[in-house]
Every structure is written in structure tokens, then in C-alpha cells.
Design a protein around this motif. Structure first.
Motif, PDB file in Angstrom:
ATOM      1  N   MET A 194      15.981  -0.204 -10.535  1.00 20.19           N
ATOM      2  CA  MET A 194      16.049   0.492  -9.258  1.00 20.19           C
ATOM      3  C   MET A 194      15.079  -0.158  -8.271  1.00 20.19           C
ATOM      4  N   LYS A 195      15.564  -0.454  -7.102  1.00 22.25           N
ATOM      5  CA  LYS A 195      14.740  -1.090  -6.079  1.00 22.25           C
ATOM      6  C   LYS A 195      13.880  -0.046  -5.378  1.00 22.25           C
ATOM      7  N   HIS A 196      12.579  -0.314  -5.287  1.00 17.54           N
ATOM      8  CA  HIS A 196      11.676   0.577  -4.574  1.00 17.54           C
ATOM      9  C   HIS A 196      11.802   0.342  -3.084  1.00 17.54           C
ATOM     10  N   ASP A 197      11.750   1.425  -2.331  1.00 21.41           N
ATOM     11  CA  ASP A 197      11.636   1.300  -0.891  1.00 21.41           C
ATOM     12  C   ASP A 197      10.310   0.606  -0.627  1.00 21.41           C
ATOM     13  N   LYS A 198      10.259  -0.239   0.383  1.00 20.93           N
ATOM     14  CA  LYS A 198       9.045  -1.009   0.664  1.00 20.93           C
ATOM     15  C   LYS A 198       7.824  -0.118   0.832  1.00 20.93           C
ATOM     16  N   LEU A 199       7.974   0.984   1.538  1.00 22.40           N
ATOM     17  CA  LEU A 199       6.826   1.865   1.768  1.00 22.40           C
ATOM     18  C   LEU A 199       6.403   2.602   0.502  1.00 22.40           C
ATOM     19  N   SER A 200       7.297   2.747  -0.456  1.00 15.72           N
ATOM     20  CA  SER A 200       6.924   3.437  -1.700  1.00 15.72           C
ATOM     21  C   SER A 200       5.875   2.635  -2.460  1.00 15.72           C
ATOM     22  N   LEU A 201       5.785   1.333  -2.186  1.00 18.50           N
ATOM     23  CA  LEU A 201       4.782   0.501  -2.857  1.00 18.50           C
ATOM     24  C   LEU A 201       3.365   0.947  -2.518  1.00 18.50           C
ATOM     25  N   ILE A 202       3.173   1.547  -1.352  1.00 13.83           N
ATOM     26  CA  ILE A 202       1.852   2.068  -0.986  1.00 13.83           C
ATOM     27  C   ILE A 202       1.460   3.169  -1.969  1.00 13.83           C
ATOM     28  N   GLY A 203       2.373   4.080  -2.240  1.00 15.26           N
ATOM     29  CA  GLY A 203       2.101   5.160  -3.187  1.00 15.26           C
ATOM     30  C   GLY A 203       1.830   4.646  -4.583  1.00 15.26           C
TER      31      GLY A 203
END
Length: 78
Positions: free
Chosen positions: A1-10
Motif C-alpha cells: 500500500m502506498k503511503h500518502d506523502k504527508l503520512s510520512l510525517i506521522g
């Protein structure tokens, strides 16, 4: 599953918090934020504002840049 780019902050916040052996409650106490908000950020149920990112970075004793580095998926130039 591909992470949304902003989810990488979390994801990065969660990894740093665990590496520093801090509970959500302890990070909340240090940052002045609620544990609920921090949980939502770590689980990408909300996007943190800049002031919230600064509070989290300060509490984790890292620069804000560490939290947002390479979120666009590109690697840094040599």
C-alpha cells in the motif's frame, strides 16, 4: 500500500518517539499537545500545522526539517 506523502510525517514522528522511548503521554506533556492529537498525527488521521510540528520537533529534540525531509519521495542531491 502506498503511503500518502504527508503520512510520512506521522510515521517519522512515531519512529522518533519510539527511538527515544517516549510514550504518547510523555510526548504530549513535553509538547503541550494532547495525546489524542499526537495519536491522530501518527496514524494520519490529521495533518499537523506548522506550529504543532515545531512543538513536536522541539519535544523530540530534532529540527523540524528532520520531520519533513524527503516527504516528496525524492532523494537528496549528493
Amino acid at each position: 500500500m502506498k503511503h500518502d506523502k504527508l503520512s510520512l510525517i506521522g510515521v517519522r514522528i512515531l519512529e522518533l518517539r519510539k527511538a527515544k522511548k517516549l510514550s504518547l503521554r510523555e510526548l504530549a506533556k513535553r509538547s503541550g499537545l494532547s495525546a489524542g492529537l499526537l495519536s491522530k498525527i501518527e496514524n494520519f488521521r490529521t495533518v499537523p500545522s506548522l506550529s504543532v510540528l515545531v512543538a513536536i520537533a522541539t519535544s523530540l529534540e530534532v529540527d523540524v526539517a528532520v520531520l519533513v525531509k524527503n516527504i516528496n519521495g525524492e532523494t537528496a542531491a549528493p
